[in-house]
Enzyme design. Structure first.
Site, PDB file in Angstrom:
ATOM      1  N   ASP A   1      32.463 -33.318  29.332  1.00  0.00           N
ATOM      2  CA  ASP A   1      31.104 -33.649  28.879  1.00  0.00           C
ATOM      3  C   ASP A   1      30.799 -35.107  29.221  1.00  0.00           C
ATOM      4  O   ASP A   1      31.634 -36.010  29.018  1.00  0.00           O
ATOM      5  CB  ASP A   1      31.004 -33.425  27.365  1.00  0.00           C
ATOM      6  CG  ASP A   1      29.584 -33.518  26.851  1.00  0.00           C
ATOM      7  OD1 ASP A   1      28.946 -32.438  26.681  1.00  0.00           O
ATOM      8  OD2 ASP A   1      29.099 -34.655  26.651  1.00  0.00           O
TER       9      ASP A   1
ATOM     10  N   GLU B   1      24.936 -31.066  30.013  1.00  0.00           N
ATOM     11  CA  GLU B   1      25.762 -32.043  30.752  1.00  0.00           C
ATOM     12  C   GLU B   1      27.232 -31.709  30.573  1.00  0.00           C
ATOM     13  O   GLU B   1      28.101 -32.559  30.678  1.00  0.00           O
ATOM     14  CB  GLU B   1      25.429 -33.472  30.288  1.00  0.00           C
ATOM     15  CG  GLU B   1      26.122 -33.971  29.036  1.00  0.00           C
ATOM     16  CD  GLU B   1      25.669 -33.357  27.716  1.00  0.00           C
ATOM     17  OE1 GLU B   1      25.054 -32.268  27.746  1.00  0.00           O
ATOM     18  OE2 GLU B   1      25.935 -33.933  26.664  1.00  0.00           O
TER      19      GLU B   1
HETATM   20  N1  LIG Z   1      18.469 -34.908  33.300  1.00  0.00           N
HETATM   21  C1  LIG Z   1      19.042 -33.910  32.654  1.00  0.00           C
HETATM   22  N2  LIG Z   1      19.333 -34.083  31.393  1.00  0.00           N
HETATM   23  C2  LIG Z   1      19.969 -33.092  30.724  1.00  0.00           C
HETATM   24  C3  LIG Z   1      20.213 -31.888  31.302  1.00  0.00           C
HETATM   25  N3  LIG Z   1      20.780 -31.063  30.385  1.00  0.00           N
HETATM   26  C4  LIG Z   1      20.923 -31.769  29.241  1.00  0.00           C
HETATM   27  N4  LIG Z   1      20.418 -33.029  29.422  1.00  0.00           N
HETATM   28  C5  LIG Z   1      20.385 -34.043  28.499  1.00  0.00           C
HETATM   29  O1  LIG Z   1      21.625 -34.494  28.072  1.00  0.00           O
HETATM   30  C6  LIG Z   1      21.510 -35.158  26.869  1.00  0.00           C
HETATM   31  C7  LIG Z   1      22.598 -34.860  25.959  1.00  0.00           C
HETATM   32  O2  LIG Z   1      22.521 -35.650  24.861  1.00  0.00           O
HETATM   33  P1  LIG Z   1      23.518 -35.622  23.747  1.00  0.00           P
HETATM   34  O3  LIG Z   1      23.799 -34.257  23.329  1.00  0.00           O
HETATM   35  O4  LIG Z   1      22.979 -36.485  22.666  1.00  0.00           O
HETATM   36  O5  LIG Z   1      24.796 -36.304  24.283  1.00  0.00           O
HETATM   37  P2  LIG Z   1      25.067 -37.748  24.843  1.00  0.00           P
HETATM   38  O6  LIG Z   1      23.831 -38.513  24.888  1.00  0.00           O
HETATM   39  O7  LIG Z   1      25.763 -37.531  26.174  1.00  0.00           O
HETATM   40  O8  LIG Z   1      26.053 -38.305  23.814  1.00  0.00           O
HETATM   41  P3  LIG Z   1      27.583 -37.969  23.693  1.00  0.00           P
HETATM   42  O9  LIG Z   1      27.815 -36.683  24.348  1.00  0.00           O
HETATM   43  O10 LIG Z   1      27.819 -37.981  22.273  1.00  0.00           O
HETATM   44  O11 LIG Z   1      28.260 -39.021  24.418  1.00  0.00           O
HETATM   45  C8  LIG Z   1      20.128 -34.769  26.315  1.00  0.00           C
HETATM   46  O12 LIG Z   1      19.224 -35.905  26.354  1.00  0.00           O
HETATM   47  C9  LIG Z   1      19.666 -33.686  27.261  1.00  0.00           C
HETATM   48  O13 LIG Z   1      18.261 -33.762  27.428  1.00  0.00           O
HETATM   49  C10 LIG Z   1      19.834 -31.674  32.640  1.00  0.00           C
HETATM   50  O14 LIG Z   1      19.969 -30.643  33.253  1.00  0.00           O
HETATM   51  N5  LIG Z   1      19.258 -32.744  33.256  1.00  0.00           N
END
Ligand SMILES: Nc1nc2c(ncn2[C@@H]2O[C@H](COP(=O)(O)OP(=O)(O)OP(=O)(O)O)[C@@H](O)[C@H]2O)c(=O)[nH]1
Length: 578
Positions: free
Chosen positions: A440, A483
């Site tokens: 992740d 992600e």
């Molecule tokens: N650009 C983009 N963003 C994505 C995608 N899928 C998920 N996200 C973003 O990934 C982010 C995940 O955020 P969080 O779950 O808070 O995790 P984080 O910010 O990585 O924090 P930690 O995992 O705790 O380190 C969110 O803002 C989602 O919008 C994608 O396909 N593209």
């Protein structure tokens, strides 16, 4: 057997049928006409034979009638001679007169004169002179008038006149009264005529007649008793259907045979009617023999004609059927598509020529339509092939899309689920373990928030490329969601090796330079499969838990699940963690 089959097949052919019909018709016609002609011939022959028999019977009857009448007249006239009637019957002239008669007419066996009491006064050969005839029927009857007595065996003269012949001596009696001018009966003139005279008269009347060969002439008495010929004498005449107006008929005689017979009365018109009849008969089979000979000849000619007809019929049938057989063969060629059909040539009958023409046109039209259909078919097949290929391609693309993540081109979650299930089952069979890494991005939200989603997407794509390059070709990389990524490491011998791989990935990511954002880090949760796992989701669950642990421990690190059992919390971090 083969011959039998060939015969059946040739009978079933048009030629065979026509021949059979023609020959059958010929035989039937000849048979019917033969029977008809034979019937007419038999009827005509029977009629002619019957007429001949009747003519013979009539001639014989007339001759006999004439003879009887002459004898009766002769005796009557003699009894009325003057030297008889003058009163002295003992006169020697009377005897001379009797002797002269007998000398001239041999048929007289005996001539005699009796007195009124029946005593013989004079007789030829002096026979029976002085004997009484008082009880003899001819004497008693002649007292009343001229008399003819029916044939009878000789009584008194039997011994006196019997010659060399064994045949019984038989007479027909003629008698007449001798009456003087005063009307007084002086005596009786009697005569015994040989029966042979009667039969000779009959035979002489018909001798030499062609139609009477093999025929028998019979004299029949009043009561139907046969008097002549001797070998039938004593028998009875069979009943005729009609004795009047029917000159001849076919009668079954007591010997059981059918005879063509003619029955004629002897109409002598004498004072005493003897009631005799003359019958001429001829065996029916002999009467119709000439017809049967003709019938046999007709049958032979008919059979020969039938054979000739059959031959002609066969030739005719061949002429008619050959073009049809050739046409049938041509139609068969068309059916089997075996080259150009050979249609009949020459000058067949008009109807058959029309049939040939029609079948030729039909065949051409049929073949044209068939070619048209074949070309439509082949173009249809090409189109179907083309469409099938396009469909296969589309299906493959669909398959790929269904299994692929659109952004990173990695396998998607659905594909991941399939692969981890397969890996789980293979591990169970082989006993070899595999390892799952769940990876992740750290603080990815900040990237999105700071640089926008397109940059975030670009980071995800770059990371995907990096991950794929970091593992072996046999390993499997998928985007697990958002992600989060999952990596299956196959055939891992121990947790230590897997941890090293995970650590290598983590450090590669941390060292990489991502466009716009520069450096990023990832946290990795690791879990190895275990023989105690009941399903693959238990491994996923342990890897998730390890990831959670890595995040909680400060991110940018690898955490491994040390205990596969549910509820276990022991985690190990990689020794290279920052
Ligand atoms: N650009 C983009 N963003 C994505 C995608 N899928 C998920 N996200 C973003 O990934 C982010 C995940 O955020 P969080 O779950 O808070 O995790 P984080 O910010 O990585 O924090 P930690 O995992 O705790 O380190 C969110 O803002 C989602 O919008 C994608 O396909 N593209």
């Amino acid at each position: 057997m083969r011959l039998h089959a060939q015969t059946l097949s040739s009978i079933g052919s048009l030629r065979g049928r026509l021949t059979l019909w023609f020959a059958g018709l010929a035989v039937l016609t000849l048979l019917c006409s033969g029977i008809y002609v034979a019937r007419i011939a038999i009827a005509t022959m029977t009629e002619a034979e019957g007429a001949a028999l009747h003519a013979s019977a009539t001639t014989a009857a007339n001759a006999l009638a004439t003879g009887l009448r002459e004898r009766e007249d002769e005796i009557y006239l003699l009894s009325q001679a003057p030297h008889f009637t003058k009163g002295n019957l003992r006169d020697i002239e009377v005897l001379h007169s009797l002797e002269r008669r007998r000398y001239v007419h041999e048929e007289y066996a005996w001539l005699g004169v009796t007195n009124a009491n029946g005593v013989v006064l004079h007789a030829t050969g002096g026979l029976l002179v002085g004997q009484s005839m008082e009880t003899r029927p001819w004497f008693k009857a002649a007292l009343k008038g001229p008399y003819i007595g029916d044939v009878h065996d000789a009584v008194l003269l039997a011994k006196l006149l019997q010659g060399a012949s064994d045949d019984p001596l038989r007479f027909v009696d003629f008698a007449s009264p001798i009456i003087n001018r005063a009307g007084q009966t002086l005596g009786v003139l009697g005569a015994h005529v040989h029966w042979r005279w009667v039969t000779d008269t009959v035979d002489a009347a018909v001798s030499g007649r062609d139609g009477l060969r093999s025929a028998t002439i019979l004299i029949v008495g009043r009561n139907g008793a046969i008097l002549y010929p001797q070998h039938l004498a004593g028998g009875t005449l069979p009943s005729f259907a009609s004795t009047v107006g029917k000159p001849h008929e076919i009668v079954r005689w007591p010997d059981g045979k059918d005879y063509l017979s003619s029955n004629v009365a002897v109409n002598a018109n004498t004072r005493t009617d003897l009631g005799w009849r003359l019958v001429v008969r001829k065996p029916l089979e002999l009467a119709t023999q000439p017809v049967r000979d003709i019938q046999l000849k007709l049958t032979i000619i008919g059979l020969m004609t039938a054979v000739l007809f059959s031959f002609v019929a066969y030739r005719l049938a061949t002429t008619v059927s050959r073009p049809i057989e050739q046409l049938a063969a041509a139609a068969r060629q068309v059916e089997l598509r075996s080259g150009t059909p050979d249609y009949p040539t020459g000058r067949p009958m008009r109807e058959i020529a029309q049939l040939i023409h029609s079948i030729q046109s039909m065949t051409q039209s049929l073949l044209g339509k068939e070619h048209e259909l074949e070309s439509i078919n082949s173009s249809l097949e090409a189109t179907v092939d083309e469409r099938t290929q396009a469909l296969t391609r589309a299906n493959a693309e669909l398959e790929r899309l269904a299994a692929q993540d659109g952004l990173t081109r990695l396998a998607n979650r659905r594909k991941f689920d399939e692969r981890i299930t397969e890996a789980f089952l293979a591990s169970r069979r082989s006993g070899r373990n595999f390892t799952l890494l769940v990876l992740d991005l750290d603080h990815f939200k900040n990237i999105n928030d700071t640089h926008g989603h397109p940059v975030g997407d670009a980071v995800l794509r770059t990371l995907a490329t990096l991950l794929t390059a970091s593992v072996r070709i046999t390993d499997f990389v998928a985007r697990y969601g958002g992600e989060e990524f999952a990596i299956l490491l196959t055939d891992t011998d121990g947790l230590q090796v897997s941890l090293s791989v995970a650590e290598k990935i983590r450090s590669s990511v941390a060292a990489a330079d991502f466009p716009v954002v520069g450096n990023i880090t990832v946290s990795i949760g690791l879990a190895a499969s275990s023989a105690t796992d009941e399903d693959p989701w238990q491994i996923v669950s342990r890897a998730d838990a390890a990831l959670y642990h890595a995040k909680a421990a400060g991110r940018n690190r690898v955490s491994a699940s040390g205990d596969a059992r549910p509820g276990a919390s022991a985690h190990r971090e990689s020794p290279d963690a920052p």
